[in-house]
Scaffold this active site. Structure first.
Site, PDB file in Angstrom:
ATOM      1  N   GLN A   1      55.472  81.936  24.552  1.00  0.00           N
ATOM      2  CA  GLN A   1      56.282  80.861  25.364  1.00  0.00           C
ATOM      3  C   GLN A   1      55.375  80.124  26.578  1.00  0.00           C
ATOM      4  O   GLN A   1      55.166  81.136  27.462  1.00  0.00           O
ATOM      5  CB  GLN A   1      57.576  81.480  26.069  1.00  0.00           C
ATOM      6  CG  GLN A   1      58.371  82.160  24.905  1.00  0.00           C
ATOM      7  CD  GLN A   1      59.130  81.207  24.099  1.00  0.00           C
ATOM      8  OE1 GLN A   1      60.234  80.419  24.640  1.00  0.00           O
ATOM      9  NE2 GLN A   1      58.826  80.947  22.795  1.00  0.00           N
TER      10      GLN A   1
ATOM     11  N   ALA B   1      68.944  78.644  27.696  1.00  0.00           N
ATOM     12  CA  ALA B   1      67.840  79.150  26.799  1.00  0.00           C
ATOM     13  C   ALA B   1      66.552  78.023  26.956  1.00  0.00           C
ATOM     14  O   ALA B   1      66.893  76.881  27.459  1.00  0.00           O
ATOM     15  CB  ALA B   1      68.207  79.500  25.283  1.00  0.00           C
ATOM     16  N   HIS B   2      65.574  78.265  26.280  1.00  0.00           N
ATOM     17  CA  HIS B   2      64.417  77.472  26.312  1.00  0.00           C
ATOM     18  C   HIS B   2      64.640  76.078  25.734  1.00  0.00           C
ATOM     19  O   HIS B   2      65.486  76.030  24.670  1.00  0.00           O
ATOM     20  CB  HIS B   2      63.316  78.211  25.578  1.00  0.00           C
ATOM     21  CG  HIS B   2      63.376  78.474  24.123  1.00  0.00           C
ATOM     22  ND1 HIS B   2      62.510  79.382  23.444  1.00  0.00           N
ATOM     23  CD2 HIS B   2      64.278  78.137  23.093  1.00  0.00           C
ATOM     24  CE1 HIS B   2      62.807  79.606  22.137  1.00  0.00           C
ATOM     25  NE2 HIS B   2      64.086  78.518  22.045  1.00  0.00           N
ATOM     26  N   ASN B   3      63.996  75.261  26.474  1.00  0.00           N
ATOM     27  CA  ASN B   3      64.068  73.748  26.078  1.00  0.00           C
ATOM     28  C   ASN B   3      65.575  72.976  26.267  1.00  0.00           C
ATOM     29  O   ASN B   3      65.606  71.978  25.774  1.00  0.00           O
ATOM     30  CB  ASN B   3      63.555  73.631  24.619  1.00  0.00           C
ATOM     31  CG  ASN B   3      62.290  74.113  24.244  1.00  0.00           C
ATOM     32  OD1 ASN B   3      61.484  74.257  24.938  1.00  0.00           O
ATOM     33  ND2 ASN B   3      61.928  74.645  23.147  1.00  0.00           N
TER      34      ASN B   3
END
Length: 196
Positions: free
Chosen positions: A68, A109-111
């Site tokens: 990440q 969460a990511h993005n």
């Protein structure tokens, strides 16, 4: 970098790759890394911002971690409650835009992209790469699946499970989330069945 009039409270950790602009408040026991914070942001006690997202690939009967390497971008006048988690982007960024208000115990969460002036109540979870529009109201304990697009001016009832895209201006509730009028009709019919 930490600019003028920003306050970092006791036992908080400002890690690598962090840029904090003016007039920000960071509460106690907060961890921030890999993040860009604009003006007038409030982050309450215990929140964790900019750590790795949940990214794994299945390979040869085992899970392999996907690096990440993105950041978190937080716009002006955002408020983040206690014990929230906002993951860094996997390649690019996770973005919380201007005026967003986030209650306690929320996971982003990511993005994920949260657009302007959206409010999110406690215990909500938003999975990776979801996009939430402007002026959205999200009730408590809502779950939003990954890669979902929620339109502008949407209202999502408490404990809803969002599994499909939602068009602008819609009100939804239930699991899976459906139009509010349909949800209410289903509830009435179920209540009548129980009474019989």
């Amino acid at each position: 970098t930490i600019k003028a009039n920003s306050i970092i409270s006791a036992n908080s950790s400002i890690g690598p790759n962090v840029f904090i602009v003016e007039n920000c408040y960071v509460g106690r026991n907060v961890s921030i890394s890999n993040s860009y914070l604009e003006d007038n942001i409030v982050i309450q006690d215990g929140s964790v911002i900019g750590q790795d997202g949940f990214g794994y690939a299945y390979d040869n009967n085992k899970y392999v971690k996907i690096p990440q390497i993105g950041i978190v971008k937080i716009g002006c006048n955002v408020e983040i409650g206690c014990n929230c988690t906002i993951d860094r982007g996997s390649l690019k960024y996770t973005e919380i835009r201007e005026g967003v208000k986030i209650d306690n115990l929320v996971h982003i969460a990511h993005n994920v992209v949260i657009k302007e002036n959206t409010v999110i109540a406690g215990q909500t979870g938003i999975a990776g790469s979801a996009v939430v529009g402007r002026n959205v109201m999200i009730g408590g304990q809502v779950g939003i699946a990954g890669h979902i697009k929620v339109g502008n001016n949407v209202k999502i009832g408490a404990q809803a499970g969002v599994t499909k895209n939602i068009d602008d201006g819609k009100s939804v509730s239930g699991t899976p989330a459906v139009d509010l009028s349909l949800y209410l009709k289903k509830t009435i019919i179920l209540n009548k069945m129980v009474k019989k």
